[in-house]
Write a protein that holds these residues in place. Structure first.
Motif, PDB file in Angstrom:
ATOM      1  N   GLU A 336       0.921  -1.290  -0.004  1.00 28.20           N
ATOM      2  CA  GLU A 336       0.017   0.061   0.064  1.00 28.20           C
ATOM      3  C   GLU A 336       0.885   1.236  -0.071  1.00 28.20           C
ATOM      4  OE1 GLU A 336      -2.490   2.653  -0.331  1.00 28.20           O
ATOM      5  OE2 GLU A 336      -3.515   0.766   0.003  1.00 28.20           O
ATOM      6  N   THR A 337       0.699   2.032  -1.069  1.00 36.05           N
ATOM      7  CA  THR A 337       1.590   3.282  -1.073  1.00 36.05           C
ATOM      8  C   THR A 337       0.852   4.553  -0.787  1.00 36.05           C
ATOM      9  OG1 THR A 337       1.141   3.502  -3.378  1.00 36.05           O
ATOM     10  CG2 THR A 337       2.900   2.004  -2.695  1.00 36.05           C
ATOM     11  N   ARG A 338      -0.338   4.591  -0.642  1.00 39.69           N
ATOM     12  CA  ARG A 338      -1.136   5.948  -0.580  1.00 39.69           C
ATOM     13  C   ARG A 338      -0.426   6.394   0.918  1.00 39.69           C
ATOM     14  NH1 ARG A 338      -7.189   4.324  -1.728  1.00 39.69           N
ATOM     15  NH2 ARG A 338      -6.469   2.470  -0.438  1.00 39.69           N
ATOM     16  N   ILE A 339      -0.837   8.077   0.998  1.00 35.52           N
ATOM     17  CA  ILE A 339      -0.509   8.507   2.372  1.00 35.52           C
ATOM     18  C   ILE A 339      -1.957   9.064   2.628  1.00 35.52           C
ATOM     19  CG2 ILE A 339       0.556  10.485   3.456  1.00 35.52           C
ATOM     20  CD1 ILE A 339       3.035  10.007   1.478  1.00 35.52           C
ATOM     21  N   ARG A 340      -2.413   8.786   3.907  1.00 39.66           N
ATOM     22  CA  ARG A 340      -3.535   9.380   4.460  1.00 39.66           C
ATOM     23  C   ARG A 340      -3.125   9.987   5.605  1.00 39.66           C
ATOM     24  NH1 ARG A 340      -5.352   9.285  -0.175  1.00 39.66           N
ATOM     25  NH2 ARG A 340      -6.957   8.171  -0.944  1.00 39.66           N
ATOM     26  N   PHE A 459       3.073   8.175   6.618  1.00 37.53           N
ATOM     27  CA  PHE A 459       3.891   8.303   5.631  1.00 37.53           C
ATOM     28  C   PHE A 459       4.886   7.031   5.695  1.00 37.53           C
ATOM     29  CE2 PHE A 459       3.247  12.667   6.588  1.00 37.53           C
ATOM     30  CZ  PHE A 459       3.238  13.427   5.325  1.00 37.53           C
ATOM     31  N   HIS A 460       4.617   6.173   6.032  1.00 39.06           N
ATOM     32  CA  HIS A 460       5.134   4.736   5.718  1.00 39.06           C
ATOM     33  C   HIS A 460       6.658   4.479   6.279  1.00 39.06           C
ATOM     34  CE1 HIS A 460       1.781   3.752   3.351  1.00 39.06           C
ATOM     35  NE2 HIS A 460       1.965   4.721   2.327  1.00 39.06           N
ATOM     36  N   PHE A 461       6.619   5.422   7.511  1.00 39.63           N
ATOM     37  CA  PHE A 461       7.633   5.375   8.528  1.00 39.63           C
ATOM     38  C   PHE A 461       7.205   4.584  10.039  1.00 39.63           C
ATOM     39  CE2 PHE A 461       9.246   8.599   5.521  1.00 39.63           C
ATOM     40  CZ  PHE A 461      10.337   7.914   4.711  1.00 39.63           C
ATOM     41  N   ARG A 462       7.660   3.472   9.928  1.00 39.53           N
ATOM     42  CA  ARG A 462       7.133   2.766  11.333  1.00 39.53           C
ATOM     43  C   ARG A 462       8.157   2.270  11.933  1.00 39.53           C
ATOM     44  NH1 ARG A 462       3.235   1.576   7.319  1.00 39.53           N
ATOM     45  NH2 ARG A 462       1.078   2.460   7.527  1.00 39.53           N
ATOM     46  N   GLY A 463       7.917   2.095  13.290  1.00 37.94           N
ATOM     47  CA  GLY A 463       9.012   1.443  14.232  1.00 37.94           C
ATOM     48  C   GLY A 463      10.389   1.790  13.910  1.00 37.94           C
ATOM     49  N   GLU A 464      11.319   1.104  14.124  1.00 38.94           N
ATOM     50  CA  GLU A 464      12.885   1.480  13.972  1.00 38.94           C
ATOM     51  C   GLU A 464      13.248   2.437  12.538  1.00 38.94           C
ATOM     52  OE1 GLU A 464      15.396   1.823  16.229  1.00 38.94           O
ATOM     53  OE2 GLU A 464      13.495   1.253  17.360  1.00 38.94           O
ATOM     54  N   ARG A 478      13.262   9.140   0.581  1.00 39.66           N
ATOM     55  CA  ARG A 478      13.785  10.429   0.853  1.00 39.66           C
ATOM     56  C   ARG A 478      12.723  11.485   0.415  1.00 39.66           C
ATOM     57  NH1 ARG A 478      19.503  10.582   1.411  1.00 39.66           N
ATOM     58  NH2 ARG A 478      19.740  12.809   0.614  1.00 39.66           N
ATOM     59  N   PHE A 479      12.020  11.177  -0.461  1.00 41.44           N
ATOM     60  CA  PHE A 479      10.924  12.115  -0.983  1.00 41.44           C
ATOM     61  C   PHE A 479       9.960  12.087   0.001  1.00 41.44           C
ATOM     62  CE2 PHE A 479       6.605  12.312  -2.681  1.00 41.44           C
ATOM     63  CZ  PHE A 479       6.759  13.558  -3.050  1.00 41.44           C
ATOM     64  N   ARG A 480       9.655  10.996   0.894  1.00 44.37           N
ATOM     65  CA  ARG A 480       8.416  11.003   1.708  1.00 44.37           C
ATOM     66  C   ARG A 480       8.998  11.865   2.942  1.00 44.37           C
ATOM     67  NH1 ARG A 480       8.172   5.503   0.696  1.00 44.37           N
ATOM     68  NH2 ARG A 480       8.530   4.970   3.004  1.00 44.37           N
ATOM     69  N   VAL A 481      10.246  11.708   3.171  1.00 47.22           N
ATOM     70  CA  VAL A 481      10.877  12.602   4.283  1.00 47.22           C
ATOM     71  C   VAL A 481      10.522  14.010   4.000  1.00 47.22           C
ATOM     72  CG1 VAL A 481      12.575  13.093   5.627  1.00 47.22           C
ATOM     73  CG2 VAL A 481      12.285  10.637   4.871  1.00 47.22           C
ATOM     74  N   ALA A 482      10.911  14.394   2.853  1.00 50.94           N
ATOM     75  CA  ALA A 482      10.937  15.850   2.443  1.00 50.94           C
ATOM     76  C   ALA A 482       9.496  16.367   2.323  1.00 50.94           C
ATOM     77  CB  ALA A 482      11.610  16.011   0.880  1.00 50.94           C
ATOM     78  N   LEU A 483       8.501  15.542   1.998  1.00 48.52           N
ATOM     79  CA  LEU A 483       7.197  15.781   1.936  1.00 48.52           C
ATOM     80  C   LEU A 483       6.699  16.035   3.451  1.00 48.52           C
ATOM     81  CD1 LEU A 483       4.961  16.344   0.175  1.00 48.52           C
ATOM     82  CD2 LEU A 483       4.264  14.033   0.203  1.00 48.52           C
ATOM     83  N   GLN A 512       1.719   8.864  -4.133  1.00 53.98           N
ATOM     84  CA  GLN A 512       1.804   9.427  -2.700  1.00 53.98           C
ATOM     85  C   GLN A 512       1.476  10.848  -2.438  1.00 53.98           C
ATOM     86  OE1 GLN A 512       5.620   7.588  -1.504  1.00 53.98           O
ATOM     87  NE2 GLN A 512       4.657   5.796  -0.777  1.00 53.98           N
ATOM     88  N   LEU A 513       2.315  11.677  -3.503  1.00 56.45           N
ATOM     89  CA  LEU A 513       2.200  12.987  -3.296  1.00 56.45           C
ATOM     90  C   LEU A 513       0.523  13.605  -3.567  1.00 56.45           C
ATOM     91  CD1 LEU A 513       3.260  15.848  -3.392  1.00 56.45           C
ATOM     92  CD2 LEU A 513       3.915  15.710  -5.700  1.00 56.45           C
ATOM     93  N   LEU A 514       0.062  12.803  -4.529  1.00 59.27           N
ATOM     94  CA  LEU A 514      -1.213  13.008  -4.746  1.00 59.27           C
ATOM     95  C   LEU A 514      -2.219  12.733  -3.568  1.00 59.27           C
ATOM     96  CD1 LEU A 514      -1.499  12.088  -8.582  1.00 59.27           C
ATOM     97  CD2 LEU A 514      -2.176  14.466  -7.668  1.00 59.27           C
ATOM     98  N   SER A 515      -1.930  11.612  -2.949  1.00 60.11           N
ATOM     99  CA  SER A 515      -2.787  11.347  -1.896  1.00 60.11           C
ATOM    100  C   SER A 515      -2.586  12.122  -0.765  1.00 60.11           C
ATOM    101  CB  SER A 515      -2.600   9.631  -1.432  1.00 60.11           C
ATOM    102  OG  SER A 515      -1.400   9.664  -1.084  1.00 60.11           O
ATOM    103  N   ALA A 516      -1.504  12.694  -0.512  1.00 57.43           N
ATOM    104  CA  ALA A 516      -1.026  13.787   0.552  1.00 57.43           C
ATOM    105  C   ALA A 516      -1.795  15.120   0.447  1.00 57.43           C
ATOM    106  CB  ALA A 516       0.334  13.700   0.807  1.00 57.43           C
ATOM    107  N   LEU A 517      -1.639  15.442  -0.774  1.00 59.25           N
ATOM    108  CA  LEU A 517      -2.222  16.857  -1.211  1.00 59.25           C
ATOM    109  C   LEU A 517      -3.886  16.641  -1.185  1.00 59.25           C
ATOM    110  CD1 LEU A 517       0.077  17.953  -4.361  1.00 59.25           C
ATOM    111  CD2 LEU A 517      -0.087  18.839  -2.039  1.00 59.25           C
ATOM    112  N   GLY A 518      -4.337  15.534  -1.296  1.00 61.79           N
ATOM    113  CA  GLY A 518      -5.465  15.292  -1.171  1.00 61.79           C
ATOM    114  C   GLY A 518      -6.501  15.495   0.273  1.00 61.79           C
ATOM    115  N   ASP A 519      -5.415  15.462   1.179  1.00 61.10           N
ATOM    116  CA  ASP A 519      -5.613  15.580   2.731  1.00 61.10           C
ATOM    117  C   ASP A 519      -5.265  17.282   2.949  1.00 61.10           C
ATOM    118  OD1 ASP A 519      -6.758  13.223   3.191  1.00 61.10           O
ATOM    119  OD2 ASP A 519      -4.918  12.459   3.276  1.00 61.10           O
ATOM    120  N   TYR A 520      -4.491  17.818   2.165  1.00 61.64           N
ATOM    121  CA  TYR A 520      -3.970  19.319   2.360  1.00 61.64           C
ATOM    122  C   TYR A 520      -5.210  20.454   2.222  1.00 61.64           C
ATOM    123  CZ  TYR A 520      -1.342  23.552   2.129  1.00 61.64           C
ATOM    124  OH  TYR A 520      -0.999  24.898   2.000  1.00 61.64           O
ATOM    125  N   GLN A 521      -5.413  20.971   3.032  1.00 64.72           N
ATOM    126  CA  GLN A 521      -6.324  21.976   3.082  1.00 64.72           C
ATOM    127  C   GLN A 521      -6.209  23.468   3.032  1.00 64.72           C
ATOM    128  OE1 GLN A 521      -8.885  21.382   6.942  1.00 64.72           O
ATOM    129  NE2 GLN A 521      -8.058  19.369   6.978  1.00 64.72           N
TER     130      GLN A 521
END
Length: 555
Positions: A336-340, A459-464, A478-483, A512-521
């Motif tokens: 699963e790659t989407r960011i919610r 953003f799919h960064f879990r645990g360690e 790295r892109f997900r960290v920057a976002l 992932q960028l599009l899904s994150a922007l979908g939650d940006y208000q």
């Protein structure tokens, strides 16, 4: 047997100098025609093209090609001293033409042979560049250096050179990065009529619609983010055919997970039922043995224990096999790659002024708002959560304008900058030696640690993984960290500025960028030549920068 494929790889193994393994015994062929090379960032698309082009040497295995190769890399902007003539591959012919026209007798015969029938090569080159949308008004444009061009203009010149050269085998690495609409359309047309063998690494869906086959570099285990050996899978047909095949593959993988889960549940139920029967028989045996001679009772108990142990072993093995089958099925299931993510603090009331800046900030081209020309005394304004695109040809000053708008905003700004500067191949603000968590907290130092960790999980960064240094991450990570660093910053960005955000991103990262922007208000200004991305983003307004001459013509 003679090789009949333009490109053949056999047992190819390659590692970087630091020991990082890229390919292990990779074997495949590339047939004549147009092939799109796709895969997540970090799977080795650029390395594969460089191996085919002999810019890299494999540790073992072979690369066999049947003809000469033309290779266009991503990072043209690093070679700032090259001229447009160099990019076109016309340097030797232009020198020969200049010598002949100047009447220099030395090497006259060689120069004439080199020129052949190309006496009008300069005029044809200028016309070709102008057809790609470059401001090539005369032969003096051929003498400009790459350092004076935008990233898109340099790429266009190099693409035009490949079209002029027409080598039997051509390799392109992300050719549409930084290209404006006109140049992209010209490239698409060139690809449609391409003769010979073309292998193009790209995430441009419109370009992938124009190929004959898709070659996908994929980790051996789909659910792995990093550190996995990759395989190359071939799919006949263009992007639509490929996505249909992926959807069918996903449905099949999901069905396998369901079936494996059902089998494991059955094995667990049967083991529990068997344990219950064994316990019941043991109880009955103890009761019956109370009236038997000790020798006979011990013999029966020993036999019952052996029988129970054998049954437990069989049932345990079957349950373990079912559990392994379920784990394998899950590994084959695409991740699963989407960011919610919830971003309530980015919200902007509809009447609030987000930006009110003078149109005089435009220093190079002329600015239009929805087709209406803005004079220098007009205002560029945004109110509420408006979404605006900024379009225009390469080199017209879009990035310069975005930089100025960021400074003039009335609300906190998050700025995802374009990655095309010489020597720069990373997202602004990331520190390689700091962990994922530390990089994000640097932009939100007063945030509660547990809240940041919870948000990073989205953003799919879990645990360690949150404690892993950014320098050890893949390009997509790295892109997900920057976002995350931009969207989770404090204060929260209520105006987001994106400058060519999909450049060098794999398709999963774009989703992932599009899904994150979908939650940006908040409000959004985006400059992009990626038509598919813009269509999904669905902006409400368009600002258009035009060159001075074009503006006067169209006004």
């Amino acid at each position: 047997m003679q090789n009949t494929h333009p490109i053949s790889l056999s047992q190819l193994t390659f590692s970087w100098q630091d020991g990082t393994e890229v390919f292990t015994e990779l074997s495949t062929i590339f047939a004549a025609g147009r092939t799109g090379l796709v895969g997540p960032n970090g799977t080795g698309k650029t390395a594969l093209l460089r191996l085919i082009a002999t810019e890299l040497t494999p540790s073992s295995g072979t690369v066999v090609t049947t003809s000469s190769i033309a290779y266009l890399p991503q990072k043209l902007t690093l070679h700032t001293q090259q001229s447009v003539t160099d990019l076109l591959g016309l340097s030797a012919k232009r020198r020969a033409l200049a010598d002949v026209l100047a009447g220099r007798e030395e090497r006259m015969s060689e120069n004439l042979e080199l020129i052949g029938d190309d006496w009008d090569l300069e005029e044809r080159a200028v016309a070709l560049l102008a057809g790609y949308g470059l401001p090539a008004m005369g032969t003096e444009f051929l003498d400009r250096t790459v350092g004076t061009l935008s990233g898109g203009e340099a790429m266009i010149a190099a693409l035009a050179g490949l079209e002029l050269g027409a080598r039997p085998i051509t390799l392109l690495d992300e050719p549409t990065n930084n290209l404006d609409r006109t140049a992209r359309e010209r490239l698409y047309q060139a690809v449609e009529r391409w003769r010979g063998t073309l292998v193009v690494a790209t995430h441009d869906r419109a370009l992938l619609e124009r190929v004959d086959a898709i070659a996908e570099l994929r980790p051996v285990r789909n659910r792995a983010w990093t550190g996995e050996r990759v395989q190359l899978l071939r799919h006949g047909g263009n992007w639509d055919s490929y996505t249909e095949a992926l959807e069918s593959e996903r449905e099949s993988a999901q069905r396998m997970v369901r079936d494996a889960g059902a089998r494991l549940a059955t094995e667990k139920r049967q083991r529990i039922e068997a344990e219950t029967k064994i316990a019941r028989r043991a109880k009955q045996g103890r009761k019956a043995a109370s009236g038997m001679p000790a020798i006979l009772a011990n013999e029966r108990r020993k036999h019952a224990e052996q029988s129970a142990g054998k049954a437990r072993g069989t049932m345990g093995e079957r349950e373990s096999e079912a559990a392994l089958a379920l784990a394998d099925a899950k590994d084959a299931l695409p991740s699963e790659t989407r960011i919610r993510i919830a971003l309530p603090d980015t919200g902007v009331p509809s009447g609030r002024t987000v930006l009110d800046a003078p149109a005089s900030l435009v220093s190079l081209g002329q600015l239009y708002d929805g087709g209406t020309h803005l004079e220098h005394d007009a205002r560029l304004s945004l109110r509420g959560p408006e979404r605006v695109t900024l379009s225009g040809p390469n080199g017209v000053g879009k990035t310069t304008l975005l930089n100025a708008l960021a400074v003039n905003a009335s609300v906190p700004v998050g700025y995802l900058r374009q990655r095309i500067a010489a020597g720069v191949d990373d997202w602004e603000g990331l520190e390689d030696t700091l962990s994922v968590l530390e990089n994000v907290r640097a932009a939100a130092p007063h945030a509660v640690l547990s809240d940041v960790r919870e948000q990073l999980a989205r953003f799919h960064f879990r645990g360690e993984l949150v404690n892993q240094p950014v320098g050890e991450l893949s390009g997509g990570e790295r892109f997900r960290v920057a976002l995350a660093r931009i969207l989770l910053a404090q204060p929260a960005p209520q105006l987001l500025i994106l400058d060519e955000p999909t450049n060098n991103l794999d398709l999963a990262s774009v989703e992932q960028l599009l899904s994150a922007l979908g939650d940006y208000q908040g409000a959004l200004i985006v400059s992009s030549h990626d038509e598919a991305f813009l269509e999904l983003l669905a902006p409400e307004r368009e600002w258009q920068l035009r060159r001075g001459a074009a503006a006067a013509t169209n006004s």
